[in-house]
Design a protein around this motif. Sequence first.
Motif, mmCIF file in Angstrom:
data_model
loop_
_atom_site.group_PDB
_atom_site.id
_atom_site.type_symbol
_atom_site.label_atom_id
_atom_site.label_comp_id
_atom_site.label_asym_id
_atom_site.label_seq_id
_atom_site.Cartn_x
_atom_site.Cartn_y
_atom_site.Cartn_z
ATOM 1 N N LEU A 1 3.091 8.924 -6.766
ATOM 2 C CA LEU A 1 3.553 10.306 -6.643
ATOM 3 C C LEU A 1 4.859 10.525 -7.417
ATOM 4 C CD1 LEU A 1 2.818 10.907 -2.844
ATOM 5 C CD2 LEU A 1 1.544 11.804 -4.800
ATOM 6 N N LEU B 1 0.817 -1.214 0.000
ATOM 7 C CA LEU B 1 0.000 0.000 0.000
ATOM 8 C C LEU B 1 0.849 1.262 0.000
ATOM 9 C CD1 LEU B 1 -2.701 1.383 0.085
ATOM 10 C CD2 LEU B 1 -2.714 1.119 2.586
ATOM 11 N N LEU B 2 1.748 1.386 0.985
ATOM 12 C CA LEU B 2 2.582 2.579 1.068
ATOM 13 C C LEU B 2 3.490 2.730 -0.147
ATOM 14 C CD1 LEU B 2 3.366 5.024 2.746
ATOM 15 C CD2 LEU B 2 5.043 3.604 3.948
ATOM 16 N N VAL C 1 1.458 4.103 -3.113
ATOM 17 C CA VAL C 1 1.192 5.541 -3.038
ATOM 18 C C VAL C 1 2.447 6.326 -3.425
ATOM 19 C CG1 VAL C 1 0.620 7.451 -1.490
ATOM 20 C CG2 VAL C 1 -0.619 5.273 -1.308
#
Length: 260
Positions: A147, A139-140, A143
Motif C-alpha cells: 500500500l 504477512l502484515l 500488505v
Amino acid sequence: MMPADLDLMIILPALLAGLLVLVTHIPLGAQVLKRGIVFIDLAIAQIAALGVIIAGAGDFEPQGWAVQGAAAAAAVLGALLLTWTEKRWPEVQEAQIGVMFILAATGGLLLVAHNPHGGEHLQDLLAGQILWVRYQQLLLPAVGTALIAAVLFFFQNSLSRLGFYLIFALAVTASVQLVGVYLVFTSLIVPGLAVRHYVGKKRMALAYLVGAGGYAAGLVLSTLYDLPSGALIVWCLTALAVLVYALGPKPPGGLRAMHS
C-alpha cells in the motif's frame, strides 16, 4: 560453521524482511535526503519503539494488533507533532527532531527501568532480531509495504508535508519491529548516500542493489561466524555503499562539491 554447512533456507525469512523494508525505505530515504531532515527517521523509529514498549507494559502479545496499533499511533502522533513544529519553527526543525528522538529514547529507558527483561527488550528494538523473523510475521508488513509503495509511486511528487510525514511514520512502524531502529536508519540513508551522484534509472536500481547486497552479506556472515545480524548488516551495507560511491561518477566541482 563453514560455508558448506550454511543452510540458506534459515536466512530466507530474514532476507525477505530486509527486502520488504528496502522497498519503501529507499524512496523515502531519497526524500529525506532531499528535504534535509536526515534524523527524522531515527526520531520516528524511536517514537514507534516507544509505542511498542508502552503496549508491552500492558502484557499484550508482542506481535499482536494491540502492539501494532500502539506503535502506529505513537509514530503518527510524532509525525503530526513534527509537521506542526516545522510550520511553527522551521529554522530549527532538525534540532526539534533531535529533541524528540532523545525524549523517546529516554522515555523508553524509564518505562523499562523496573522490568527484569526490559534491557533485553530495548536491545531487541534497537538492534533488531532479524535472523529470527518467521514467514507468518511478514504477512502484515507485506500488505502495508504494498500500500505504501503504491502511494509513493503514484503521489511521490505531490505529497504534502503532512502526507509525507504520515506515510513515513506508517512505513517505519512495521520496519522497527522487523529489523530494529539501527537498520531502519541504515536502510533509509546509506543506499541514498551511495548513489547520490548517479543519474537516471541507474540511481534507484543501484540503491536497491546496495541495500539487498548489504542485507544478504550481513545475514550470511552473521550465520557463519555467530555474530549479531543487525550490527553486521549495518557494516556490510555501509561497506558496499562506500564501494559503489567510490566507483561512481564524481560530484560536480570535484572535492569542493563533496564538502559543500
